[in-house]
Design a protein around this motif. Structure first.
Motif, PDB file in Angstrom:
ATOM      1  N   GLY A   1      16.757  28.262   5.923  1.00 47.70           N
ATOM      2  CA  GLY A   1      17.858  28.112   4.981  1.00 47.70           C
ATOM      3  C   GLY A   1      18.364  26.707   4.767  1.00 47.70           C
ATOM      4  O   GLY A   1      19.140  26.462   3.846  1.00 47.70           O
ATOM      5  N   ASP A   2      17.933  25.750   5.589  1.00 46.30           N
ATOM      6  CA  ASP A   2      18.354  24.362   5.386  1.00 46.30           C
ATOM      7  C   ASP A   2      17.196  23.376   5.518  1.00 46.30           C
ATOM      8  O   ASP A   2      17.409  22.182   5.654  1.00 46.30           O
ATOM      9  CB  ASP A   2      19.509  23.987   6.326  1.00 46.30           C
ATOM     10  CG  ASP A   2      19.215  24.311   7.779  1.00 46.30           C
ATOM     11  OD1 ASP A   2      18.046  24.227   8.202  1.00 46.30           O
ATOM     12  OD2 ASP A   2      20.163  24.665   8.505  1.00 46.30           O
ATOM     13  N   THR A   3      15.973  23.885   5.472  1.00 44.68           N
ATOM     14  CA  THR A   3      14.798  23.026   5.590  1.00 44.68           C
ATOM     15  C   THR A   3      13.744  23.468   4.581  1.00 44.68           C
ATOM     16  O   THR A   3      13.445  24.655   4.469  1.00 44.68           O
ATOM     17  CB  THR A   3      14.201  23.094   7.013  1.00 44.68           C
ATOM     18  OG1 THR A   3      15.224  22.816   7.972  1.00 44.68           O
ATOM     19  CG2 THR A   3      13.067  22.094   7.187  1.00 44.68           C
ATOM     20  N   ILE A   4      13.214  22.472   3.858  1.00 49.06           N
ATOM     21  CA  ILE A   4      12.140  22.739   2.899  1.00 49.06           C
ATOM     22  C   ILE A   4      10.965  21.828   3.244  1.00 49.06           C
ATOM     23  O   ILE A   4      11.078  20.948   4.105  1.00 49.06           O
ATOM     24  CB  ILE A   4      12.600  22.516   1.443  1.00 49.06           C
ATOM     25  CG1 ILE A   4      13.070  21.077   1.211  1.00 49.06           C
ATOM     26  CG2 ILE A   4      13.693  23.518   1.069  1.00 49.06           C
ATOM     27  CD1 ILE A   4      13.430  20.742  -0.226  1.00 49.06           C
ATOM     28  N   GLU A   5       9.870  22.041   2.561  1.00 45.77           N
ATOM     29  CA  GLU A   5       8.703  21.185   2.739  1.00 45.77           C
ATOM     30  C   GLU A   5       8.141  20.835   1.368  1.00 45.77           C
ATOM     31  O   GLU A   5       7.971  21.714   0.521  1.00 45.77           O
ATOM     32  CB  GLU A   5       7.648  21.918   3.567  1.00 45.77           C
ATOM     33  CG  GLU A   5       6.512  21.040   4.009  1.00 45.77           C
ATOM     34  CD  GLU A   5       5.600  21.734   5.001  1.00 45.77           C
ATOM     35  OE1 GLU A   5       4.413  21.904   4.655  1.00 45.77           O
ATOM     36  OE2 GLU A   5       6.063  22.116   6.096  1.00 45.77           O
ATOM     37  N   ILE A   6       7.905  19.540   1.164  1.00 43.37           N
ATOM     38  CA  ILE A   6       7.292  19.048  -0.069  1.00 43.37           C
ATOM     39  C   ILE A   6       6.140  18.133   0.332  1.00 43.37           C
ATOM     40  O   ILE A   6       6.338  17.202   1.119  1.00 43.37           O
ATOM     41  CB  ILE A   6       8.293  18.265  -0.953  1.00 43.37           C
ATOM     42  CG1 ILE A   6       9.469  19.146  -1.371  1.00 43.37           C
ATOM     43  CG2 ILE A   6       7.600  17.690  -2.180  1.00 43.37           C
ATOM     44  CD1 ILE A   6      10.549  18.410  -2.159  1.00 43.37           C
ATOM     45  N   HIS A   7       4.955  18.390  -0.217  1.00 39.95           N
ATOM     46  CA  HIS A   7       3.768  17.575   0.079  1.00 39.95           C
ATOM     47  C   HIS A   7       3.529  17.430   1.579  1.00 39.95           C
ATOM     48  O   HIS A   7       3.187  16.351   2.066  1.00 39.95           O
ATOM     49  CB  HIS A   7       3.863  16.184  -0.567  1.00 39.95           C
ATOM     50  CG  HIS A   7       4.134  16.184  -2.023  1.00 39.95           C
ATOM     51  ND1 HIS A   7       3.321  16.834  -2.937  1.00 39.95           N
ATOM     52  CD2 HIS A   7       5.144  15.638  -2.750  1.00 39.95           C
ATOM     53  CE1 HIS A   7       3.813  16.665  -4.150  1.00 39.95           C
ATOM     54  NE2 HIS A   7       4.925  15.958  -4.074  1.00 39.95           N
ATOM     55  N   GLY A   8       3.762  18.507   2.325  1.00 44.45           N
ATOM     56  CA  GLY A   8       3.534  18.480   3.771  1.00 44.45           C
ATOM     57  C   GLY A   8       4.631  17.801   4.572  1.00 44.45           C
ATOM     58  O   GLY A   8       4.547  17.705   5.790  1.00 44.45           O
ATOM     59  N   GLN A   9       5.663  17.334   3.919  1.00 47.39           N
ATOM     60  CA  GLN A   9       6.781  16.643   4.580  1.00 47.39           C
ATOM     61  C   GLN A   9       7.951  17.606   4.763  1.00 47.39           C
ATOM     62  O   GLN A   9       8.476  18.125   3.782  1.00 47.39           O
ATOM     63  CB  GLN A   9       7.221  15.448   3.727  1.00 47.39           C
ATOM     64  CG  GLN A   9       8.463  14.736   4.209  1.00 47.39           C
ATOM     65  CD  GLN A   9       8.202  13.880   5.424  1.00 47.39           C
ATOM     66  OE1 GLN A   9       7.329  13.052   5.431  1.00 47.39           O
ATOM     67  NE2 GLN A   9       8.963  14.107   6.475  1.00 47.39           N
ATOM     68  N   ARG A  10       8.354  17.835   6.026  1.00 51.90           N
ATOM     69  CA  ARG A  10       9.536  18.666   6.287  1.00 51.90           C
ATOM     70  C   ARG A  10      10.784  17.883   5.953  1.00 51.90           C
ATOM     71  O   ARG A  10      10.917  16.719   6.321  1.00 51.90           O
ATOM     72  CB  ARG A  10       9.587  19.082   7.760  1.00 51.90           C
ATOM     73  CG  ARG A  10       8.499  20.050   8.138  1.00 51.90           C
ATOM     74  CD  ARG A  10       9.086  21.401   8.420  1.00 51.90           C
ATOM     75  NE  ARG A  10       8.010  22.373   8.512  1.00 51.90           N
ATOM     76  CZ  ARG A  10       7.979  23.336   9.393  1.00 51.90           C
ATOM     77  NH1 ARG A  10       8.958  23.486  10.249  1.00 51.90           N
ATOM     78  NH2 ARG A  10       6.984  24.190   9.402  1.00 51.90           N
TER      79      ARG A  10
END
Length: 191
Positions: free
Chosen positions: A62-71
């Motif tokens: 709920g407070d962490t996403i991942e974009i291009h393999g980056q947390r």
């Protein structure tokens, strides 16, 4: 020893000390100049503004996403952990962390792409960032909908107004009762 030889000896010693001090002072000044030059090069080498990371995110929690393999940890908010239980308005347990993750995933799917500006690194070396999707601050949206809370330790109260609005409207977790996520994690590490 005569008075003249003592004076000459003292003058000679004073000159040797002065020469040593001059050398030490030159070394100190050379080191200081190198440090200043290094600091100036570091400043020049850094970009004036942080370049945003943009992409289609996947939700970790709920407070962490991942974009291009980056947390990426959303700055200033804290959402319940996936195993955390809360009580709804009818006093029934529900998995509020899971609900927060699903709500975030639905929001991001409807508001692509996501753009994040790094503001820090956390203890796990994850990027901590302010992220937007469709022009909306994701942290603000999560707190305003009651899926996350303002984390005063890191937010400087930035999301307090959104939290007060959610609490007053009894949105999300505010419809029932819950333990603040940081307190819940602390309790889990003690057990």
């Amino acid at each position: 020893m005569t008075r003249t030889s003592v004076t000459e000896e003292l003058e000679s010693a004073a000159n040797r000390i002065a020469n040593m001090l001059r050398v030490d002072l030159q070394v100190i000044l050379r080191h200081a100049a190198l440090m200043l030059l290094s600091a100036a090069l570091l400043v020049v080498a850094q970009p004036a503004t942080a370049k945003p990371m943009v992409g289609v995110p996947s939700v970790v929690d709920g407070d962490t996403i991942e974009i291009h393999g980056q947390r990426i940890r959303l700055n200033g908010i804290d959402a319940p952990e996936s195993a955390q239980l809360c009580l709804d308005a009818g006093r029934k347990n529900y998995r509020c962390g899971q609900k927060a993750s699903l709500a975030l995933a639905d929001f991001l799917k409807a508001h692509r792409p996501t753009s994040c500006i790094e503001v820090d690194r956390d203890q796990f070396r994850r990027m901590v960032a302010v992220c937007t999707a469709g022009g909306v601050d994701i942290g603000d949206w999560m707190v305003r909908k009651g899926y996350a809370v303002d984390w005063p330790k890191y937010s400087d109260g930035f999301y307090v107004r959104a939290q007060n609005e959610a609490r007053a409207a009894k949105r999300g977790m505010w419809a029932g009762s819950f333990e603040r996520p940081w307190e819940w994690r602390k309790q889990m590490t003690v057990q």
